[in-house]
Design an enzyme around this catalytic site. Structure first.
Site, PDB file in Angstrom:
ATOM      1  CD  GLU A 159      -0.796   0.053   3.825  1.00 16.63           C
ATOM      2  OE1 GLU A 159      -0.889   0.568   4.827  1.00 16.63           O
ATOM      3  OE2 GLU A 159      -2.007  -1.145   3.386  1.00 16.63           O
ATOM      4  N   GLY A 160       0.255   2.117  -0.382  1.00 19.48           N
ATOM      5  CA  GLY A 160       0.741   3.965  -0.733  1.00 19.48           C
ATOM      6  C   GLY A 160      -0.114   4.613   0.076  1.00 19.48           C
ATOM      7  CB  ALA A 165       0.315  -3.011  -4.527  1.00 21.86           C
ATOM      8  CE  LYS A 174       0.983   2.416  -9.341  1.00 28.04           C
ATOM      9  NZ  LYS A 174       1.665   3.520  -8.809  1.00 28.04           N
ATOM     10  N   GLY A 275       9.136  -8.999  -7.617  1.00 27.88           N
ATOM     11  CA  GLY A 275       9.349 -10.070  -6.450  1.00 27.88           C
ATOM     12  C   GLY A 275       9.003  -9.029  -4.922  1.00 27.88           C
ATOM     13  CG  ASP A 313      10.233   8.657  -4.679  1.00 28.38           C
ATOM     14  OD1 ASP A 313      10.961   9.045  -3.900  1.00 28.38           O
ATOM     15  OD2 ASP A 313       9.053   8.117  -4.377  1.00 28.38           O
ATOM     16  CG  ASP A 351       5.969   4.963  -6.921  1.00 31.35           C
ATOM     17  OD1 ASP A 351       5.699   5.752  -8.016  1.00 31.35           O
ATOM     18  OD2 ASP A 351       5.666   5.063  -5.983  1.00 31.35           O
TER      19      ASP A 351
END
Length: 462
Positions: A159-160, A165, A174, A275, A313, A351
């Site tokens: 998660e973010g 995800a 996602k 992975g 990032d 990302d």
């Protein structure tokens, strides 16, 4: 205005009935847009999607405007006009209206038709996003996930702040909520125009996966985007169940997806399963650590050469690792083939939210001046310090090309391997890594590092 539509309206007036009708839907029917072809290699031509000549939408103030030419992905002008009329007319014919309202509706439709003809170059961001994803209408989340596994086999894997995800078969999906008024995990939802940039960027990086002779730059380092879908509706019960299981096991920091309204919209990125992230992956020895460094450096170098790419990032949550039986991995950098030993380890970079890329037609980037909190992390924290160093390098001109930012993240990565990761290594291995870091700090790009530094020479096969 269509004479058929006008005749239908007159007939409705004579019948003194203004109920919604399937006839109107047929008159204004919009054909389904054909799906896009494969997204890798030469099948996707970014020139068909973006060009600087015409702006088809205004972006969020946080983002650089993407000037997009998406005519080849959109329905024809006539279809767009009919679709616009259908939307307007459907709102006009709800309930029992008098004949005066019918006459008003005719006038409004005529005005709408004239307006759409004079302003036909404008396409709203949602339409553009649907078109680039090869859709005419949104899908449901279940429709997307069912293509890859049975609903009961869906597993949440991460998660973010802006999304969740889930593993579905051999893919990771996602889910990013967009365009809603509800705050998501305390943050404003991303807008369609923001996601359109990320979608285009992801598909552009897919082009690097080709090893055709015509390509001067190629690699498989960046996660493969297998599909992109715009969805609408609530979370399916199977997704809610997977989310709640994760919450029980790990303690989610995100809001429960049941809080989303019934008509919430999302963009779903269907990605190759790359992975585990570096934070949780257990490296066995120095050979694997060296393989990780060479693959990240070479991948960034290829993307720099192809698209002036900067990740911006690249923390240890955005590098995925998996073991396989491949002994080598190939890169092509400015026409030169490079094959490196992998020690049985393959990495994927993920990302691209903060990334900067020059597609050849437009520059996509996130203006980080609008996110001052990004630069206020703890003093001494390697990730927080890297953001601050990026700010110094770019001098807050985030649109510009500063490949040194890739070097900053490589320096961060060496520090993480030395300070945060445990693996079998000798004192000589540590000295070699520290010497590499010292030399690395003097390079201005990942490309300079991969072609110049002796740290990688023992891994180079060709």
């Amino acid at each position: 205005m269509s004479s058929r539509l006008e005749k239908w309206l007159i007939a409705k007036k004579l019948n003194y009935s203004c109920e919604p009708s399937s006839t109107l839907s047929k008159i204004l029917e919009t054909p389904t847009m054909p799906p896009l072809g494969p997204m890798s290699g030469n099948d996707f031509n970014i020139v068909d999607v973006i060009t600087p000549e015409k702006a088809v939408f205004e972006t969020n103030s946080k983002l650089h405007s993407v000037h997009s030419r998406i005519r080849s992905y959109l329905p024809s002008k006539g279809v767009l006009e009919r679709n616009s009329l259908a939307q307007k007319s459907s709102s006009m014919f709800v309930g029992h209206e008098g004949c005066e309202d019918i006459e008003g509706a005719v006038k409004k439709l005529s005005l709408a038709s004239t307006s759409s003809l004079s302003d036909h170059d404008y396409v709203d961001p949602v339409t553009a996003l649907l078109a680039v994803c090869g859709q005419s209408v949104p899908s449901t989340l279940l429709e997307v996930f069912s293509k890859y596994c049975e609903p009961e086999n869906i597993v949440k894997v991460g998660e973010g702040t802006y999304g969740e995800a889930f593993k579905a078969g051999n893919t990771v999906c996602k889910i990013v909520p967009i365009d809603g008024d509800l705050l998501v995990n305390g943050e404003v939802q991303k807008r369609s125009e923001e996601l359109l940039e990320e979608v285009i960027l992801s598909r552009t990086l897919n082009n690097l996966r080709s090893h055709d002779a015509d390509f001067d730059n190629s690699c498989t380092t960046f996660i493969e985007t297998l599909d992109l879908r715009v969805c609408q509706g609530p979370y399916d019960p199977s997704l809610v169940k997977a989310w709640e299981y994760w919450d029980e096991k790990h303690g989610s920091e995100n809001d429960h997806p049941k809080e989303f309204p019934e008509k919430q919209c999302y963009v779903v990125f269907v990605l190759q399963h790359g992975g585990k992230d570096l934070e949780s992956f257990v490296l066995s020895n120095f050979d694997e650590a060296q393989s990780l460094l060479v693959q990240v450096t070479a991948g960034l170098a290829v993307a720099e050469a192809a698209y002036e790419f900067e990740h911006r990032d690249l923390h240890w949550g955005n590098i995925l690792l998996r073991r396989n039986e491949s002994a080598t991995v190939q890169f092509i950098l400015e026409g030169k083939k490079m094959i490196f030993r992998t020690s049985g380890l393959l990495i994927s970079i993920i990302d691209f939210t903060l990334s900067r890329i020059n597609t050849g037609q437009d520059i996509l980037f996130l203006d980080l001046t609008s996110d001052p909190y990004l630069f206020k992390g703890p003093k001494g924290d390697r990730q927080a310090e890297t953001y601050r160093k990026m700010k110094e390098v770019t001098e807050d001109f985030w649109e510009g090309s500063f490949p040194k930012t890739n070097v900053l993240w490589l320096l961060y990565l060496v520090d993480i391997l030395l300070l945060k990761k445990s693996f079998d290594r000798s004192s000589k291995n540590e000295r070699d890594m520290r010497s590499f870091k010292k030399r690395l700090s003097k390079y201005n790009s990942a490309k300079e590092a991969i072609v110049s530094d002796p740290f990688f020479s023992n891994l180079l096969v060709v």
